[in-house]
Enzyme design. Structure first.
Site, PDB file in Angstrom:
ATOM      1  N   ASP A 122       0.854  -1.197   0.000  1.00  0.00           N
ATOM      2  CA  ASP A 122       0.000   0.000   0.000  1.00  0.00           C
ATOM      3  C   ASP A 122       0.889   1.246   0.000  1.00  0.00           C
ATOM      4  O   ASP A 122       1.724   1.430   0.896  1.00  0.00           O
ATOM      5  CB  ASP A 122      -0.896  -0.037   1.257  1.00  0.00           C
ATOM      6  N   MET A 123       0.717   2.088  -1.009  1.00  0.00           N
ATOM      7  CA  MET A 123       1.539   3.292  -1.110  1.00  0.00           C
ATOM      8  C   MET A 123       1.250   4.241   0.055  1.00  0.00           C
ATOM      9  O   MET A 123       0.129   4.296   0.562  1.00  0.00           O
ATOM     10  CB  MET A 123       1.235   4.020  -2.434  1.00  0.00           C
ATOM     11  N   ASP A 163      -3.744   2.261  -5.282  1.00  0.00           N
ATOM     12  CA  ASP A 163      -2.407   2.205  -4.667  1.00  0.00           C
ATOM     13  C   ASP A 163      -2.233   0.991  -3.748  1.00  0.00           C
ATOM     14  O   ASP A 163      -1.361   0.983  -2.895  1.00  0.00           O
ATOM     15  CB  ASP A 163      -2.143   3.497  -3.875  1.00  0.00           C
ATOM     16  N   GLU A 164      -3.020  -0.040  -3.939  1.00  0.00           N
ATOM     17  CA  GLU A 164      -3.048  -1.107  -2.949  1.00  0.00           C
ATOM     18  C   GLU A 164      -3.305  -2.459  -3.615  1.00  0.00           C
ATOM     19  O   GLU A 164      -4.171  -2.568  -4.481  1.00  0.00           O
ATOM     20  CB  GLU A 164      -4.215  -0.762  -2.023  1.00  0.00           C
TER      21      GLU A 164
HETATM   22  P1  TTP Z   1      -5.178   5.166   0.932  1.00  0.00           P
HETATM   23  O1  TTP Z   1      -4.186   4.101   0.599  1.00  0.00           O
HETATM   24  O2  TTP Z   1      -6.322   4.800   1.807  1.00  0.00           O
HETATM   25  O3  TTP Z   1      -4.448   6.384   1.648  1.00  0.00           O
HETATM   26  P2  TTP Z   1      -3.035   7.002   1.371  1.00  0.00           P
HETATM   27  O4  TTP Z   1      -2.245   6.197   0.378  1.00  0.00           O
HETATM   28  O5  TTP Z   1      -3.191   8.437   1.013  1.00  0.00           O
HETATM   29  O6  TTP Z   1      -2.342   6.945   2.793  1.00  0.00           O
HETATM   30  P3  TTP Z   1      -1.820   5.670   3.579  1.00  0.00           P
HETATM   31  O7  TTP Z   1      -2.064   4.463   2.715  1.00  0.00           O
HETATM   32  O8  TTP Z   1      -0.348   5.919   3.781  1.00  0.00           O
HETATM   33  O9  TTP Z   1      -2.586   5.653   4.854  1.00  0.00           O
HETATM   34  O10 TTP Z   1      -5.766   5.787  -0.379  1.00  0.00           O
HETATM   35  C1  TTP Z   1      -4.991   5.917  -1.575  1.00  0.00           C
HETATM   36  C2  TTP Z   1      -5.381   7.182  -2.296  1.00  0.00           C
HETATM   37  O11 TTP Z   1      -6.778   7.163  -2.609  1.00  0.00           O
HETATM   38  C3  TTP Z   1      -5.163   8.439  -1.489  1.00  0.00           C
HETATM   39  O12 TTP Z   1      -3.837   8.927  -1.615  1.00  0.00           O
HETATM   40  C4  TTP Z   1      -6.181   9.372  -2.068  1.00  0.00           C
HETATM   41  C5  TTP Z   1      -7.303   8.478  -2.502  1.00  0.00           C
HETATM   42  N1  TTP Z   1      -8.394   8.551  -1.505  1.00  0.00           N
HETATM   43  C6  TTP Z   1      -9.398   9.488  -1.701  1.00  0.00           C
HETATM   44  O13 TTP Z   1      -9.409  10.208  -2.698  1.00  0.00           O
HETATM   45  N2  TTP Z   1     -10.386   9.596  -0.761  1.00  0.00           N
HETATM   46  C7  TTP Z   1     -10.412   8.821   0.371  1.00  0.00           C
HETATM   47  O14 TTP Z   1     -11.318   8.957   1.207  1.00  0.00           O
HETATM   48  C8  TTP Z   1      -9.370   7.839   0.547  1.00  0.00           C
HETATM   49  C9  TTP Z   1      -9.354   6.983   1.764  1.00  0.00           C
HETATM   50  C10 TTP Z   1      -8.392   7.767  -0.408  1.00  0.00           C
HETATM   51 MG    MG Z   2      -2.084   4.127   0.538  1.00  0.00          MG
END
Ligand code: TTP
Ligand code: MG
Length: 389
Positions: free
Chosen positions: A10-11, A106-107
């Site tokens: 997961d990024m 990103d996952e």
């Molecule tokens: P996530 O992987 O949930 O969040 P993240 O990568 O920003 O942070 P981390 O994994 O380190 O906790 O989501 C990936 C991307 O998806 C995030 O960068 C932006 C987008 N996203 C939204 O647009 N709205 C949201 O509510 C969420 C959770 C994510």
């Molecule tokens: Mg992420």
């Protein structure tokens, strides 16, 4: 040893991290990415870890974020840029194993069983992926390595950002002991409150309950809890093209007759199906329903469309029509099922210009749900269920 073979990658703060990479002046600063036009009525897409220290997080209204972090740098989302980074990352992941299940932009889950000869142990593969992602995209990724999907996902979250956490078989009990109940898949706010009534706050609080007890107290969700609380999860990592259909069904403890209630369930289930389609970047041509009556007689009906879909509204409307047109609601229902088949990858379907707004709304709901669990967020129709349950 050697038993860990599932990775969850997961990024870190993905959209913000891409923006920080594009503009070195933003490094180590609180960067908040919001909706495309960044209006005060919009919500935060994500916040850099520097901004999270102020309490800013995904899905928070921009106006609130600005109050918490007035010196933050607020940027509009640039989706093309994030898509390009995502494509690079997935091409790296796919080098190490053909078994990559995309969960979102990103996952992903990876199953590296059988890939050890080429690339080393699962932990070595995780190190290699982290290095290669950094080298080729200048971004960081967190990886969890364990024996199943559930634990691998918990592990990737454990030491973010830039983490690598391994949960071996012998560590499972220790890891699960103090895990808060809302970290378990499927436990949203409403379910957590229900569990709190029985003084269940941590995964280990569930250990003294038998499978039968949890099943009779919480139904199917109780069965899932029994296993997840012990770190057990049998779901396999699936390649995109192995998924033939996505469906959801529910058996009702009391047979259902009330149409409004049936439709409310149907809507909730459409949202779940839509969520899983979006998560896998899939759309489908065919919507199907299944109905089982008290006497166990079972009927299925389906409708195929010209244009592939994955929006909950559309799935719901088509399923509802199928039920009504085929007179399937004249008797009490024991089981209701809904699904979408004839799947294709999003982007490869015929373009449906009219579907865009609805899709966007569903995507936002999905993202929120992934973050906060199913029970918290839904469209208004679900309220009917919450009141009656
Ligand atoms: P996530 O992987 O949930 O969040 P993240 O990568 O920003 O942070 P981390 O994994 O380190 O906790 O989501 C990936 C991307 O998806 C995030 O960068 C932006 C987008 N996203 C939204 O647009 N709205 C949201 O509510 C969420 C959770 C994510
Ligand atoms: Mg992420």
């Amino acid at each position: 040893m050697g038993q860990v073979h599932i990775l969850h990658a997961d990024m870190d703060a993905f959209f913000s991290a891409v923006e920080q990479r594009e503009n070195p002046d933003l490094q180590a600063k609180p960067v908040i990415v919001g909706g495309v036009n960044l209006s005060n009525r919009g919500v935060v897409s994500t916040a850099s870890y520097e901004a999270r220290k102020y309490g800013v997080h995904s899905a928070m209204p921009i106006a609130k974020a600005k109050k918490l972090c007035p010196n933050g740098i607020y940027l509009p989302a640039r989706h093309k840029l994030y898509q390009a980074a995502s494509a690079k990352i997935f091409s790296i992941l796919k080098k190490y194993t053909p078994l990559v299940e995309k969960l979102s932009i990103d996952e992903a889950f990876l199953d590296v069983k059988g890939c050890e000869k080429l690339y080393g142990s699962a932990v070595e593969i995780a190190h290699k992926i982290k290095e290669e992602v950094k080298l080729k995209t200048n971004l960081t990724i967190s990886i969890g390595v364990s024996v199943n999907k559930f634990l691998a996902k918990l592990a990737s979250d454990y030491d973010k950002p830039n983490g690598l956490t391994v949960i071996k078989k012998e560590d499972i009990k220790k890891f699960m002991r103090n895990l808060n109940i809302d970290n378990i898949w499927g436990v949203g706010e409403v379910f957590a409150e229900k569990l709190a009534e029985a003084d269940i706050y941590k995964a280990s609080d569930l250990w003294s309950y038998s499978l039968e007890e949890l099943k009779s107290n919480y139904g199917k969700a109780g069965v899932k809890l029994f296993f997840l609380a012990r770190g057990k999860d049998k779901r396999e990592v699936k390649k995109q093209n192995q998924i033939k259909s996505i469906s959801h069904e529910e058996t009702f403890i009391d047979n259902l007759k009330n149409q409004d209630k049936i439709f409310a369930y149907l809507f909730k289930m459409s949202e779940k199906v839509s969520f899983r389609l979006h998560s896998n970047s899939l759309k489908g041509i065919t919507v199907f329903i299944k109905v089982r009556y008290a006497d166990f007689s079972t009927y299925s009906r389906q409708k195929s469309l010209k244009v592939a879909l994955n929006s909950s509204q559309q799935i719901y409307q088509i399923a509802k029509k199928l039920l009504l047109k085929n007179n399937l609601l004249t008797k009490s229902i024991r089981l209701l099922g809904i699904g979408v088949s004839n799947l294709c990858q999003e982007g490869q379907e015929q373009l449906n210009l009219f579907a865009q707004t609805d899709d966007q709304l569903d995507k936002t709901i999905d993202q929120l749900k992934r973050k906060y669990g199913f029970d918290k967020i839904s469209r208004a129709r679900k309220l009917y269920l919450d009141q009656d349950d």
